[in-house]
Scaffold this active site. Structure first.
Site, PDB file in Angstrom:
ATOM      1  N   LYS A   1       0.832  -1.203   0.000  1.00  0.00           N
ATOM      2  CA  LYS A   1       0.000   0.000   0.000  1.00  0.00           C
ATOM      3  C   LYS A   1       0.867   1.254   0.000  1.00  0.00           C
ATOM      4  CE  LYS A   1      -3.515   2.719   0.075  1.00  0.00           C
ATOM      5  NZ  LYS A   1      -4.566   2.760   1.103  1.00  0.00           N
TER       6      LYS A   1
ATOM      7  N   LYS B   1      -0.084  11.720   5.454  1.00  0.00           N
ATOM      8  CA  LYS B   1       0.258  10.676   6.422  1.00  0.00           C
ATOM      9  C   LYS B   1       0.863   9.460   5.735  1.00  0.00           C
ATOM     10  CE  LYS B   1      -2.672   7.716   7.310  1.00  0.00           C
ATOM     11  NZ  LYS B   1      -3.052   6.348   6.858  1.00  0.00           N
TER      12      LYS B   1
END
Length: 291
Positions: free
Chosen positions: A171, A239
């Site tokens: 990811k 983030k």
């Protein structure tokens, strides 16, 4: 029918949990915000008043949370998933968090008799609504196969990529490619506009050539219309790029373009645009160009 606890009913989590209800499963959903719980109840789910209430009696617990500290609190904290789940329950964390956190969660879950896999997703809000997400899964093969029938309700591509934490590493790579591509699309659109080219026609021909991509197809229309309502917020991609940089540093890998796009995303956030869709990188390019 599987008894499922779904923790995190945000932009992605709510349609994902709703799809599980529509597939015939018994789903108890929890979110801190009461409004999201009410929306889930309206969609046919059961609104739980706490994490513990949602998790008790569940065969599978799915978490879809913003960041590593949120997962640690919900899974490892008092009255959290591990305290409330029965032995043999399957924890499927679909949040995007640090690979190291995913590995820690899996280790601590095993100590309590809970099986855990990390299964972050790509595809954005529309993919969550349509049930066409790409899901990258890390964990023990048997646990991944146990989760697969539910994951196939949520995604069109479900791939086991390795042991615990591997899903999160894939990811991170996905988020690197997505951010870099959106930045290049933003730069291309700014260049085309400055040269007086008709933008929609330019995007059409770019989409039909080697420059074509899912990102160009999905993001360019909103960028041209200057619609930046969040499908995936700048705050969250900022983030995620922090996870990318930390993972690269840990592995001793140099990612110069990744570092640059991380700074550009950080600048956009610092300018007050963290609540916008990540396609708002276009605004950053325009500001740098004096437009």
């Amino acid at each position: 029918m599987t008894r499922i606890a779904f923790i995190g009913l945000g932009i992605m989590g709510l349609p994902m949990a709703t799809n599980l209800v529509r597939a015939g499963h018994e789903v108890a959903g929890y979110n801190r915000g009461e409004a999201k719980r009410a929306r889930f109840a309206d969609a046919g789910g059961t609104a739980a008043g706490s994490v513990a209430e949602a998790v008790r009696g569940a065969e599978v617990v799915i978490t879809m949370l913003p960041d590593s500290p949120d997962v640690e609190e919900v899974v490892l904290g008092p009255d959290g998933v591990l305290e409330s789940a029965g032995a043999g329950a399957l924890l499927v964390d679909m949040s995007t968090i640090a690979p190291a956190t995913a590995r820690t969660v899996a280790e601590l879950a095993a100590e309590t008799g809970v099986r855990a896999v990390d299964a972050p997703v790509s595809g954005g809000e529309q993919g969550a609504i349509d049930g066409t997400l790409s899901i990258m899964v890390g964990g023990e093969p048997a646990d991944v196969e146990a989760a697969r029938p539910l994951l196939e309700v949520l995604g069109g591509t479900v791939v086991h990529v390795g042991p615990s934490g591997s899903g999160q590493t894939v990811k991170a790579a996905n988020q690197l490619v997505v951010a870099g591509t959106i930045q290049l699309v933003a730069e291309a659109l700014t260049l085309l506009d400055a040269q007086g080219v008709e933008l929609r026609s330019a995007v059409e021909v770019l989409s039909g050539g080697l420059a074509g991509s899912a990102i160009l197809d999905r993001k360019a229309p909103g960028m041209l219309a200057r619609r930046f309502a969040p499908g995936f917020r700048v705050d969250l991609h900022h983030k995620d790029l922090g996870i990318v940089l930390d993972s690269a540093r840990e592995a001793g890998v140099v990612i110069p373009l990744g570092g640059a796009v991380a700074q550009l995303m950080a600048a956009l956030r610092a300018q007050g645009d963290g609540h916008l869709d990540h396609s708002a990188l276009l605004l950053g390019v325009e500001r740098l160009s004096g437009k």
